[in-house]
Motif scaffolding. Structure first.
Motif, mmCIF file in Angstrom:
data_model
loop_
_atom_site.group_PDB
_atom_site.id
_atom_site.type_symbol
_atom_site.label_atom_id
_atom_site.label_comp_id
_atom_site.label_asym_id
_atom_site.label_seq_id
_atom_site.Cartn_x
_atom_site.Cartn_y
_atom_site.Cartn_z
ATOM 1 N N SER A 146 0.846 -1.124 0.017
ATOM 2 C CA SER A 146 0.084 -0.005 -0.038
ATOM 3 C C SER A 146 0.899 1.280 0.150
ATOM 4 N N GLY A 147 1.828 1.230 0.965
ATOM 5 C CA GLY A 147 2.920 2.410 0.683
ATOM 6 C C GLY A 147 3.483 2.665 -0.469
ATOM 7 N N VAL A 148 4.058 1.461 -1.069
ATOM 8 C CA VAL A 148 4.852 1.572 -2.091
ATOM 9 C C VAL A 148 3.872 2.120 -3.275
ATOM 10 N N ALA A 149 2.668 1.531 -3.286
ATOM 11 C CA ALA A 149 1.989 1.848 -4.736
ATOM 12 C C ALA A 149 1.514 3.504 -4.276
ATOM 13 N N GLY A 150 1.220 3.778 -3.287
ATOM 14 C CA GLY A 150 1.056 5.367 -2.962
ATOM 15 C C GLY A 150 2.403 6.325 -3.446
ATOM 16 N N LEU A 151 3.528 5.625 -3.218
ATOM 17 C CA LEU A 151 4.735 6.311 -3.511
ATOM 18 C C LEU A 151 4.746 6.482 -5.106
ATOM 19 N N LEU A 152 4.537 5.277 -5.830
ATOM 20 C CA LEU A 152 4.568 5.186 -7.152
ATOM 21 C C LEU A 152 3.578 6.119 -7.798
ATOM 22 N N VAL A 153 2.289 6.234 -7.376
ATOM 23 C CA VAL A 153 1.378 6.899 -8.006
ATOM 24 C C VAL A 153 1.660 8.521 -7.955
ATOM 25 N N ALA A 154 2.264 8.619 -6.763
ATOM 26 C CA ALA A 154 2.626 10.128 -6.517
ATOM 27 C C ALA A 154 3.787 10.539 -7.338
ATOM 28 N N THR A 155 4.946 9.665 -7.455
ATOM 29 C CA THR A 155 6.074 10.157 -8.227
ATOM 30 C C THR A 155 5.933 9.581 -9.919
ATOM 31 N N ALA A 156 5.311 8.435 -10.188
ATOM 32 C CA ALA A 156 5.593 8.036 -11.505
ATOM 33 C C ALA A 156 4.320 7.999 -12.300
ATOM 34 N N GLY A 157 3.315 8.177 -11.610
ATOM 35 C CA GLY A 157 1.775 7.837 -12.105
ATOM 36 C C GLY A 157 1.124 6.756 -11.802
ATOM 37 N N SER A 158 -0.248 6.712 -12.070
ATOM 38 C CA SER A 158 -0.862 5.633 -11.792
ATOM 39 C C SER A 158 -0.668 4.563 -12.753
ATOM 40 N N GLY A 159 -0.538 4.873 -13.993
ATOM 41 C CA GLY A 159 -0.184 3.609 -15.112
ATOM 42 C C GLY A 159 1.084 2.925 -14.644
ATOM 43 N N TRP A 160 2.139 3.600 -14.112
ATOM 44 C CA TRP A 160 3.272 2.847 -13.953
ATOM 45 C C TRP A 160 2.986 1.892 -12.468
ATOM 46 N N ALA A 161 2.379 2.323 -11.659
ATOM 47 C CA ALA A 161 1.830 1.802 -10.504
ATOM 48 C C ALA A 161 0.949 0.401 -10.812
ATOM 49 N N LEU A 162 -0.037 0.685 -11.936
ATOM 50 C CA LEU A 162 -0.364 -0.602 -12.424
ATOM 51 C C LEU A 162 0.320 -1.653 -13.129
ATOM 52 N N LEU A 163 1.342 -1.185 -13.729
ATOM 53 C CA LEU A 163 2.457 -2.064 -14.520
ATOM 54 C C LEU A 163 3.119 -2.751 -13.351
ATOM 55 N N ALA A 164 3.621 -2.282 -12.355
ATOM 56 C CA ALA A 164 4.290 -2.639 -11.170
ATOM 57 C C ALA A 164 3.422 -3.784 -10.651
ATOM 58 N N ASP A 165 2.117 -3.541 -10.337
ATOM 59 C CA ASP A 165 1.102 -4.516 -10.047
ATOM 60 C C ASP A 165 1.173 -5.648 -10.741
ATOM 61 N N ALA A 166 1.198 -5.698 -12.169
ATOM 62 C CA ALA A 166 0.800 -6.515 -13.093
ATOM 63 C C ALA A 166 2.347 -7.360 -13.119
ATOM 64 N N VAL A 167 3.607 -6.827 -12.732
ATOM 65 C CA VAL A 167 4.417 -7.579 -12.563
ATOM 66 C C VAL A 167 4.730 -8.275 -11.653
ATOM 67 N N ALA A 206 -7.247 10.622 9.151
ATOM 68 C CA ALA A 206 -7.403 9.864 10.399
ATOM 69 C C ALA A 206 -7.706 8.514 9.867
ATOM 70 N N TRP A 207 -8.518 8.420 8.753
ATOM 71 C CA TRP A 207 -9.053 7.088 8.343
ATOM 72 C C TRP A 207 -7.927 6.240 7.775
ATOM 73 N N GLY A 208 -7.027 6.745 7.159
ATOM 74 C CA GLY A 208 -5.824 6.310 6.679
ATOM 75 C C GLY A 208 -5.035 5.610 7.771
ATOM 76 N N TYR A 209 -4.929 6.452 8.903
ATOM 77 C CA TYR A 209 -3.985 6.294 9.947
ATOM 78 C C TYR A 209 -4.636 5.015 10.630
ATOM 79 N N ALA A 210 -6.076 4.829 10.731
ATOM 80 C CA ALA A 210 -6.832 3.913 11.454
ATOM 81 C C ALA A 210 -6.451 2.579 10.565
ATOM 82 N N LEU A 211 -6.486 2.594 9.260
ATOM 83 C CA LEU A 211 -6.536 1.404 8.498
ATOM 84 C C LEU A 211 -4.976 0.762 8.431
ATOM 85 N N SER A 212 -3.938 1.619 8.612
ATOM 86 C CA SER A 212 -2.695 1.162 8.894
ATOM 87 C C SER A 212 -2.550 0.804 10.091
ATOM 88 N N THR A 213 -3.125 1.178 11.141
ATOM 89 C CA THR A 213 -3.047 0.473 12.483
ATOM 90 C C THR A 213 -3.543 -0.689 12.574
#
Length: 278
Positions: free
Chosen positions: A35-56, A132-139
């Motif tokens: 979840s954390g890596v996906a967020g970083l990928l979307v923020a830095t490289a874009g959602s398309g690259w995040a989906l490609l990483a998911d496929a890999v 706060a909801w993001g923090y709750a799900l992480s916890t």
């Protein structure tokens, strides 16, 4: 279901309990990291690259699964799809603890699914803030991980019975959302929910592995998954109208009460109480 069914063929029998724990722990940890890596990928490289990483990752998983070597088990004489389903159903109904806790899981997903997917983000977002909801799900996920780590060392003899009682901790999350607007309280409730659910899940998974014949494991796990998730979309659809009618906090407290009541009801079953870990 197939992945769970072959677990016992990949490790020595004495290591089955640890294999169950570490498989769950690895999966939960990967979800947190992913979840954390996906967020970083979307923020830095874009959602398309995040989906490609998911496929890999799916491709790599396929390669790893293909490398698993287990003893060949000849398929039983074919009875057709309906015959196979019927045989799996008969195996589930043969064990009271099995069908009872599958029914409990159905109830859990029916009432709690809407809390996590619909009501929780609204109430916590309005009372504390959207982050706060993001923090709750992480916890919540951290609770899963800690619960898994505890299970690597703690091996109660009546693992299923103990796990059912720990399942009562799942009521802490909806109660915290309903009764408090303090982030620390909500995070504590989320952690207890994940911790208790993981203790139960390890005992449940191990009980199935130890008490169901290997040639029926995949079918039983299939019924377990159906029983766990068939009610979740219904709960997601009904949560909004019901909560709007009775009040958000009232429905959250009701969900917590249902979770506790289902635990108490399950512990009245002698089959649940006496099942022993081998």
């Amino acid at each position: 279901p197939s992945m769970s069914a072959i677990l016992g063929q990949t490790v020595p029998e004495a290591s089955l309990g640890q294999a169950v724990v570490w498989r769950r722990l690895g999966s939960t940890s990967a979800s947190m990291i992913g979840s954390g890596v996906a967020g970083l990928l979307v923020a830095t490289a874009g959602s398309g690259w995040a989906l490609l990483a998911d496929a890999v990752t799916f491709l790599l998983a396929g390669v790893l699964f293909a490398a698993i070597r287990v003893a060949h088990e000849p398929a039983p004489p074919g009875a057709g799809l309906l015959g196979d389903v019927a045989e799996g159903f008969r195996e589930v109904m043969r064990h009271t603890w099995l069908w009872l806790l599958i029914a409990q899981a159905l109830l859990y997903h029916l009432v709690y699914g809407g809390v996590q997917g619909v009501l929780g983000p609204i109430v916590v977002g309005d009372d504390i803030g959207r982050a706060a909801w993001g923090y709750a799900l992480s916890t919540l996920m951290a609770g899963f991980v800690v619960g898994g780590l505890v299970c690597t060392r703690w091996k109660p003899r009546h693992a299923l019975f103990v796990g059912v009682w720990f399942l009562g901790l799942t009521s802490a999350f909806p109660l915290a959302i309903a009764l408090s607007d303090h982030l620390a309280v909500v995070l504590l409730g989320a952690f207890l929910h994940g911790f208790g659910l993981e203790i139960f899940s390890v005992g449940w998974d191990l009980s199935i592995q130890e008490n169901i014949a290997p040639d029926k494991l995949a079918r039983v796990y299939s019924f377990d998954m159906v029983g766990s998730f068939v009610a979740r979309p219904i709960g997601l659809a009904l949560t909004g109208p019901i909560a709007a009618a009775v009040g958000y906090d009232t429905w959250l407290i009701t969900v917590a009460a249902v979770l506790v009541a289902s635990v108490v009801a399950a512990t009245f079953s002698r089959d649940v109480r006496v099942l022993v870990r081998r």
